[in-house]
Enzyme design. Structure first.
Site, PDB file in Angstrom:
ATOM      1  N   TYR A  10       0.954  -1.090   0.003  1.00  0.00           N
ATOM      2  CA  TYR A  10      -0.085   0.003  -0.054  1.00  0.00           C
ATOM      3  C   TYR A  10       0.797   1.341   0.000  1.00  0.00           C
ATOM      4  CZ  TYR A  10      -4.569   2.377   1.201  1.00  0.00           C
ATOM      5  OH  TYR A  10      -5.602   3.009   0.939  1.00  0.00           O
ATOM      6  N   LYS A  17      -1.505   9.974  -0.037  1.00  0.00           N
ATOM      7  CA  LYS A  17      -2.341  10.432   0.974  1.00  0.00           C
ATOM      8  C   LYS A  17      -1.654  11.105   1.860  1.00  0.00           C
ATOM      9  CE  LYS A  17      -6.192   7.348   0.596  1.00  0.00           C
ATOM     10  NZ  LYS A  17      -7.325   6.446   1.306  1.00  0.00           N
TER      11      LYS A  17
END
Length: 73
Positions: A10, A17
């Site tokens: 991830y 983000k």
């Protein structure tokens, strides 16, 4: 969530983000004297067809996402 919690496979999403959150904090400080507020929307997990593919590959990943909580600011 990816900006606050590390998850396997991830890294790119989490880094993106995290960068958006950092940018928003810096812009908020920079623009506050002018009366300008800065907000961002960073979506969490959304049930899509992609989740079905992820579920087939990594059955525990969806449960991991559901159990994680954002640290908040």
């Amino acid at each position: 969530m990816g900006a606050v919690r590390a998850l396997p496979d991830y890294a790119l999403v989490g880094a993106s983000k995290g960068a958006l959150e950092a940018l928003a904090r810096h812009l908020a400080v920079e623009l506050a004297p002018r009366g300008i507020r800065v907000n961002i929307l960073v979506p969490g997990s959304v049930e899509t067809d992609a989740w079905d593919a992820i579920r087939r590959v990594k059955s525990g990943l969806r449960r991991q996402f559901a159990e994680l909580r954002s640290a908040g600011w």
